[in-house]
Design a protein around this motif. Structure first.
Motif, PDB file in Angstrom:
ATOM      1  N   ARG A 193       0.826  -1.196   0.000  1.00 25.93           N
ATOM      2  CA  ARG A 193       0.000   0.000   0.000  1.00 25.93           C
ATOM      3  C   ARG A 193       0.868   1.256   0.000  1.00 25.93           C
ATOM      4  NH1 ARG A 193      -4.253   3.012  -1.431  1.00 25.93           N
ATOM      5  NH2 ARG A 193      -5.024   4.360   0.250  1.00 25.93           N
ATOM      6  N   GLN A 195       1.204   5.504   0.116  1.00 25.24           N
ATOM      7  CA  GLN A 195       0.587   6.746   0.562  1.00 25.24           C
ATOM      8  C   GLN A 195       1.655   7.829   0.594  1.00 25.24           C
ATOM      9  OE1 GLN A 195      -2.716   6.641   1.278  1.00 25.24           O
ATOM     10  NE2 GLN A 195      -2.898   8.834   1.615  1.00 25.24           N
ATOM     11  N   ILE A 200       3.408   2.356   2.896  1.00 28.40           N
ATOM     12  CA  ILE A 200       3.107   2.753   4.270  1.00 28.40           C
ATOM     13  C   ILE A 200       3.991   2.032   5.279  1.00 28.40           C
ATOM     14  CG2 ILE A 200       0.730   3.340   3.694  1.00 28.40           C
ATOM     15  CD1 ILE A 200      -0.147   0.730   5.034  1.00 28.40           C
TER      16      ILE A 200
END
Length: 297
Positions: A193, A195, A200
């Motif tokens: 993931r 971000q 992350i």
């Protein structure tokens, strides 16, 4: 003393993991969630593989292994959330005809609750008048037996062993497997993931969550493995406490790592949390386990 797993134990754990990956993969898990019922075919396959007869002597048709090996097998079952009264059927093998082979499904009245009552062939304990109740876990249907509640007294060795203590410890092993699974899920998601232009997993807060999850797993696993060797009632109670904490705490932290995605029905995180909640209330829940440990101290 060498506390590492033997080559045979490692092979057993690997074999059980591969067996369950074939018999109950994620597709089967989600199918069971959508249409919850006990898969008799899966039960018979587990019986044929010796899952329920793992601790029965070879002369009685069993595998002839011990409690440490059973703990390894049940940890793998907990990892993939195999539904059904696995522990009760395993403990009943050798005393209830068909339990060892997986042709008979055995459940029990435990802490006033009866899991999988409608699907069971044999019920250990008095379930007369048991009424269905809403279960937080979609894969663990429950009935409540009226007038039967967990005692607050401190069980001694005679009460805890050999059957009740085994059931408590195997339930704890399932919790450890679930805690390990959610740790792996969190780490995997943190590596994928992105971000703010990076994964992350590079953020300190996420690193701390994952590290804490790993610590919980290893502490609980060490306690469960040690109790499987000593079969000491106080150590079993302590192992159950640590395993319950690891399973519920790691599922919660996994939800935090996943963020909003973790709260969706499609993600498997909530299934681990809900199963952990149910297991924590069965077989020596926290209040009673704490009394056992306190008395031992």
């Amino acid at each position: 003393m060498d506390f590492r797993l033997t080559e045979d134990q490692r092979a057993l754990r690997k074999g059980v993991r591969e067996l369950l990956a074939r018999l109950f993969d994620r597709e089967a898990l989600r199918a069971a969630v959508d249409a919850p019922s006990l898969d008799r075919g899966l039960w018979r396959e587990l019986g044929a593989a010796g899952f329920f007869a793992l601790r029965l002597p070879e002369e009685e048709g069993g595998v002839g292994l011990g409690l440490p090996e059973a703990v390894l097998a049940f940890e793998e079952a907990g990892r993939c959330l195999v539904p059904g009264p696995l522990v009760a059927t395993h403990v009943a093998a050798g005393s209830v005809p068909g339990a060892a082979e997986g042709s008979t499904v055995v459940t029990e009245v435990d802490e006033g609750l009866v899991p999988w009552l409608d699907e069971a062939d044999v019920v250990l304990g008095d379930a007369t008048g048991a009424v269905p109740m809403r279960s937080v876990d979609p894969l663990t249907p429950l009935h409540r037996a009226p007038g039967l509640v967990g005692t607050t007294g401190v069980p001694d060795t005679a009460d805890v062993l050999p059957t009740t203590g085994v059931a408590v410890l195997l339930t704890a092993a399932e919790q450890v497997g679930s805690a390990a699974a959610t740790t792996e899920m969190a780490v995997r998601y943190a590596r994928e993931r992105e971000q703010f232009g990076q994964v992350i997993g590079g953020f300190q807060a996420v690193k701390h969550l994952c590290a804490g999850m790993l610590v919980r797993v290893e502490l609980a696993r060490a306690a469960v493995w040690a109790a499987s060797v000593t079969a000491d009632p106080v150590e079993i109670a302590g192992a159950k406490l640590l395993a319950d904490e690891a399973a519920t705490g790691n599922a919660r932290d996994c939800l935090q790592v996943y963020g909003g995605m973790g709260f969706t029905w499609e993600a498997d995180v909530h299934l681990h949390l809900k199963r952990a909640w149910v297991r924590a209330e069965l077989r020596l829940p926290a209040a009673r386990a704490e009394e056992v440990v306190a008395a031992g101290l």
